[in-house]
Design an enzyme around this catalytic site. Structure first.
Site, PDB file in Angstrom:
ATOM      1  N   SER A   1       0.689  -1.442  -0.187  1.00 43.09           N
ATOM      2  CA  SER A   1       0.360   0.710  -0.345  1.00 43.09           C
ATOM      3  C   SER A   1       0.734   1.200  -0.510  1.00 43.09           C
ATOM      4  O   SER A   1       1.242   1.433  -1.059  1.00 43.09           O
ATOM      5  CB  SER A   1      -1.030  -0.016   1.106  1.00 43.09           C
ATOM      6  OG  SER A   1      -1.898   1.150   0.987  1.00 43.09           O
TER       7      SER A   1
ATOM      8  N   ASP B   1     -10.172  -5.456  -2.739  1.00 45.54           N
ATOM      9  CA  ASP B   1      -9.911  -4.643  -1.965  1.00 45.54           C
ATOM     10  C   ASP B   1     -10.435  -3.506  -2.481  1.00 45.54           C
ATOM     11  O   ASP B   1     -10.580  -2.913  -3.294  1.00 45.54           O
ATOM     12  CB  ASP B   1      -8.781  -4.178  -2.825  1.00 45.54           C
ATOM     13  CG  ASP B   1      -7.528  -3.488  -1.452  1.00 45.54           C
ATOM     14  OD1 ASP B   1      -7.606  -2.565  -1.158  1.00 45.54           O
ATOM     15  OD2 ASP B   1      -6.124  -3.519  -2.042  1.00 45.54           O
TER      16      ASP B   1
ATOM     17  N   HIS C   1      -7.541  -5.620   0.954  1.00 46.24           N
ATOM     18  CA  HIS C   1      -5.859  -5.452   1.332  1.00 46.24           C
ATOM     19  C   HIS C   1      -5.435  -5.168   2.405  1.00 46.24           C
ATOM     20  O   HIS C   1      -4.209  -5.208   2.657  1.00 46.24           O
ATOM     21  CB  HIS C   1      -6.290  -3.998   1.596  1.00 46.24           C
ATOM     22  CG  HIS C   1      -5.407  -3.264   1.540  1.00 46.24           C
ATOM     23  ND1 HIS C   1      -4.891  -2.658   0.025  1.00 46.24           N
ATOM     24  CD2 HIS C   1      -4.459  -1.699   2.107  1.00 46.24           C
ATOM     25  CE1 HIS C   1      -3.846  -1.249   0.317  1.00 46.24           C
ATOM     26  NE2 HIS C   1      -4.054  -1.278   2.007  1.00 46.24           N
TER      27      HIS C   1
HETATM   28  N1  LIG Z   1      -7.619   2.168   9.525  1.00 41.82           N
HETATM   29  C1  LIG Z   1      -8.456   1.904   8.195  1.00 41.82           C
HETATM   30  C2  LIG Z   1      -7.470   0.718   7.322  1.00 41.82           C
HETATM   31  C3  LIG Z   1      -6.480   1.731   6.614  1.00 41.82           C
HETATM   32  C4  LIG Z   1      -4.985   0.075   6.556  1.00 41.82           C
HETATM   33  O1  LIG Z   1      -6.373  -1.139   5.787  1.00 41.82           O
HETATM   34  N2  LIG Z   1      -4.199   0.072   6.357  1.00 41.82           N
HETATM   35  C5  LIG Z   1      -3.206  -1.206   6.018  1.00 41.82           C
HETATM   36  C6  LIG Z   1      -1.968  -0.408   5.142  1.00 41.82           C
HETATM   37  S1  LIG Z   1      -2.749   0.828   4.338  1.00 41.82           S
HETATM   38  C7  LIG Z   1      -2.600  -2.138   7.136  1.00 41.82           C
HETATM   39  O2  LIG Z   1      -1.936  -2.939   7.070  1.00 41.82           O
HETATM   40  N3  LIG Z   1      -3.477  -2.356   8.477  1.00 41.82           N
HETATM   41  C8  LIG Z   1      -2.587  -2.204   9.726  1.00 41.82           C
HETATM   42  C9  LIG Z   1      -2.732  -4.166  10.198  1.00 41.82           C
HETATM   43  O3  LIG Z   1      -3.131  -4.519   8.834  1.00 41.82           O
HETATM   44  O4  LIG Z   1      -1.550  -4.761  10.596  1.00 41.82           O
HETATM   45  C10 LIG Z   1      -9.225   2.105   8.000  1.00 41.82           C
HETATM   46  O5  LIG Z   1     -10.060   1.697   8.659  1.00 41.82           O
HETATM   47  O6  LIG Z   1      -9.740   1.997   6.906  1.00 41.82           O
END
Ligand SMILES: N[C@@H](CCC(=O)N[C@@H](CS)C(=O)NCC(=O)O)C(=O)O
Length: 278
Positions: free
Chosen positions: A147, A223, A256
């Site tokens: 990402s 995604d 995602h």
């Molecule tokens: N906080 C966001 C999502 C953020 C998100 O998806 N972050 C990804 C990277 S873009 C991630 O790797 N999050 C941490 C994890 O899954 O451990 C939401 O609530 O929509």
């Protein structure tokens, strides 16, 4: 540099470190996996850049990378995604900007420019630190990410093909100048002059110079961020125009998350090992 923890994993070691960064003017954290092969000599090293909201532990704990790094004899370094600390500016209510969202740029705008220098941290300071303290071969380095970190990996590799010989990404932001996450971050970190954004936009960069080895991208078709933020088709078209070898694999049903990453991590490690071990 201070070691916070170390554990054995697939006959290698996974450790967390903190150190004082000259570029970010604060303490920075990273994890490093050393495969068993590192006990008898330097090994190639692969940098993984995480996405929004992550720190140095998400990839380490969720991707299952260590098994494959041990098989192929690769060290894996996963840095934090931004500077942090009481002296570092943040926007606490925003998860897509500030802490956890450094976007791998060297900020030029106040108040961000003193600490948010993730581009030179990732491409210079961290590799120098790793080469000085760990049994890695600094002439065999690759980079990949997820990402926002996929964007970072593509930009760092395209701008430094002499330093990073292999590159891949999971669900990368390929054109930050053309999506809401990127426009928000770049406006704050780099200012309103969009000409300055081009140095941090993979879709712009690939039109200036291609990368010597194939670019591997995996993208889940379920995604939530695919159509409004990630837009891999923009990068694929730019690669085709530029004559860049790219393998963009759409994965039916995958979202995602790190479950998606864990499902395809073996193929990414194989991609990098094939280039870095020859
Ligand atoms: N906080 C966001 C999502 C953020 C998100 O998806 N972050 C990804 C990277 S873009 C991630 O790797 N999050 C941490 C994890 O899954 O451990 C939401 O609530 O929509």
């Amino acid at each position: 540099m201070h070691q916070k923890s170390q554990q054995v994993c697939f006959d290698g070691t996974i450790a967390l470190y903190t150190h004082t960064s000259d570029r970010c003017h604060c303490d920075m954290n990273f994890s490093i996996y050393l495969p068993p092969q590192a006990q008898s000599g330097p090994v190639p090293v692969l940098y993984f850049l995480s996405g929004l909201t992550c720190d140095e532990t998400n990839f380490t704990t969720k991707s299952g990378v260590q098994q494959f790094a041990a098989q192929h004899g690769l060290a894996i370094v996963a840095p934090d995604t931004s500077p942090r600390g009481t002296a570092v500016p943040d926007e606490a209510e925003a998860w897509d900007f500030g802490s956890g969202a450094g976007f791998y740029v060297d900020a030029t705008q106040t108040p961000w420019n003193q600490h948010y220098n993730m581009y030179s941290y990732i491409t210079q300071e961290l590799p120098d630190l790793i080469a000085a303290h760990f049994p890695v071969n600094a002439h065999r380095q690759g980079i990949f990410g997820h990402s926002m970190g996929g964007h970072g990996a593509l930009v760092c590799a395209l701008r430094n093909p002499d330093k990073f010989h292999s590159v891949s990404a999971f669900a990368p932001i390929v054109a930050p100048s053309q999506c809401p996450w990127g426009e928000k971050a770049f406006t704050h970190y780099l200012g309103h002059d969009r000409a300055t954004w081009k140095a941090y936009d993979a879709t712009d960069l690939i039109q200036q110079s291609t990368f010597p080895t194939q670019i591997l991208i995996d993208q889940g078709q379920a995604d939530n961020f695919l159509t409004n933020q990630l837009k891999p088709e923009l990068f694929e078209a730019a690669c085709q125009r530029a004559g860049q070898d790219i393998d963009l694999r759409y994965r039916d049903g995958y979202d995602h998350s790190y479950y998606f990453i864990a499902s395809f991590i073996a193929a990414h490690i194989h991609h990098h090992a094939t280039i870095l071990n020859t």
